[in-house]
Design a protein around this motif. Structure first.
Motif, PDB file in Angstrom:
ATOM      1  N   UNK A   1      -4.707  11.059  -1.173  1.00 52.84           N
ATOM      2  CA  UNK A   1      -3.639  10.004  -1.706  1.00 52.84           C
ATOM      3  C   UNK A   1      -3.869   8.895  -1.141  1.00 52.84           C
ATOM      4  N   UNK A   2      -2.790   8.006  -0.965  1.00 54.60           N
ATOM      5  CA  UNK A   2      -2.929   7.105  -0.206  1.00 54.60           C
ATOM      6  C   UNK A   2      -3.137   6.874   1.072  1.00 54.60           C
ATOM      7  N   UNK A   3      -3.364   6.126   1.448  1.00 50.54           N
ATOM      8  CA  UNK A   3      -3.359   5.792   3.278  1.00 50.54           C
ATOM      9  C   UNK A   3      -1.972   5.147   3.413  1.00 50.54           C
ATOM     10  N   UNK A   4      -1.763   4.665   4.788  1.00 50.73           N
ATOM     11  CA  UNK A   4      -1.379   3.590   4.764  1.00 50.73           C
ATOM     12  C   UNK A   4      -1.017   2.286   4.099  1.00 50.73           C
ATOM     13  N   UNK A   5      -3.398   1.799   4.289  1.00 51.33           N
ATOM     14  CA  UNK A   5      -2.925   0.892   4.431  1.00 51.33           C
ATOM     15  C   UNK A   5      -2.512   0.307   2.445  1.00 51.33           C
ATOM     16  N   UNK A   6      -3.546   1.618   1.627  1.00 44.57           N
ATOM     17  CA  UNK A   6      -3.180   1.659   0.610  1.00 44.57           C
ATOM     18  C   UNK A   6      -1.444   1.274   0.280  1.00 44.57           C
ATOM     19  N   UNK A   7      -0.761   2.362   0.599  1.00 45.98           N
ATOM     20  CA  UNK A   7       0.486   2.333   0.759  1.00 45.98           C
ATOM     21  C   UNK A   7       1.160   1.029   1.047  1.00 45.98           C
ATOM     22  N   UNK A   8       0.574   0.341   1.245  1.00 44.72           N
ATOM     23  CA  UNK A   8       1.359  -1.771   2.023  1.00 44.72           C
ATOM     24  C   UNK A   8       1.146  -2.053   0.618  1.00 44.72           C
ATOM     25  N   UNK A   9      -0.212  -1.745   0.692  1.00 47.03           N
ATOM     26  CA  UNK A   9      -0.525  -3.156  -0.900  1.00 47.03           C
ATOM     27  C   UNK A   9      -0.464  -2.181  -2.314  1.00 47.03           C
ATOM     28  N   UNK A  10      -0.270  -1.342  -2.117  1.00 50.66           N
ATOM     29  CA  UNK A  10       0.083  -0.410  -3.453  1.00 50.66           C
ATOM     30  C   UNK A  10      -1.392  -0.886  -4.933  1.00 50.66           C
TER      31      UNK A  10
END
Length: 196
Positions: A41-50
């Motif tokens: 699942x996306x981590x926090x950085x991927x959640x921010x960048x999309x």
């Protein structure tokens, strides 16, 4: 068809009440992608960048596979479909596991869009437990060690988080034996385009 499905996924709010950081499905695919990477699942950085795999784990996964950023983010060649599309939040010792709703709701529909002839990288224990149910009782290490048993359809891998460095030190065969075959399999799949 794939564009309509991507829009539908982008609008998904199925488990919004369980996502402390909000809804942001992160997924990429097209009808021509013959390499499918199923992660956690996306981590926090991927959640921010999309952007899928836009973190240190993504850097390590690209190193393992031999994919460049340009290749990995070309949806005509590579589909990036995690077990959970949204960041599930933190737990003690790392992120929470992916929400179960995503795979049930979306995976079959996404897989129907992709070419039937494809290579699927099953990155981490969540993807392997879902897609290799007959080997559910195996350890992740056993599945990776016996990767040839799943070819040419699937290739199980450890999750490329920072902890994988410790795991790789304990299992030098991964770098010596698995990675060369992984890179060859990925190069072959990523080079092919077109629907089946």
């Amino acid at each position: 068809m794939s564009e309509a499905l991507r829009r539908e996924i982008a609008g998904c709010r199925l488990c919004a009440q369980h996502l402390p950081h909000g809804v942001r499905p992160v997924v990429g695919f097209s009808a021509t992608a013959r390499l499918l990477i199923i992660g956690q699942a996306p981590g926090s950085k991927v959640h921010e960048s999309g952007i899928p795999w836009d973190d240190a784990s993504g850097d390590r996964l690209r190193e393992w596979t031999g994919l460049s950023k340009e290749e990995m983010y070309d949806p005509a060649r590579v589909a990036l479909v995690p077990m959970g599309f949204c960041y599930p939040g933190k737990a003690s010792g790392g992120d929470k596991p992916p929400r179960r709703e995503c795979a049930v709701q979306w995976h079959e529909r996404v897989l129907e869009v992709l070419p039937a002839k494809r290579l699927t990288l099953l990155v981490g224990m969540h993807a392997q437990a879902h897609y290799l149910p007959e080997q559910r009782k195996w350890s992740m290490t056993e599945r990776v060690r016996n990767f040839r048993a799943f070819l040419p359809e699937a290739f199980p891998l450890p999750h490329p988080a920072w902890r994988s460095t410790i795991w790789m030190r304990k299992h030098p065969w991964f770098e010596a034996e698995v990675l060369p075959e992984l890179r060859a399999a990925v190069a072959g799949a990523a080079a092919e385009r077109g629907a089946s």
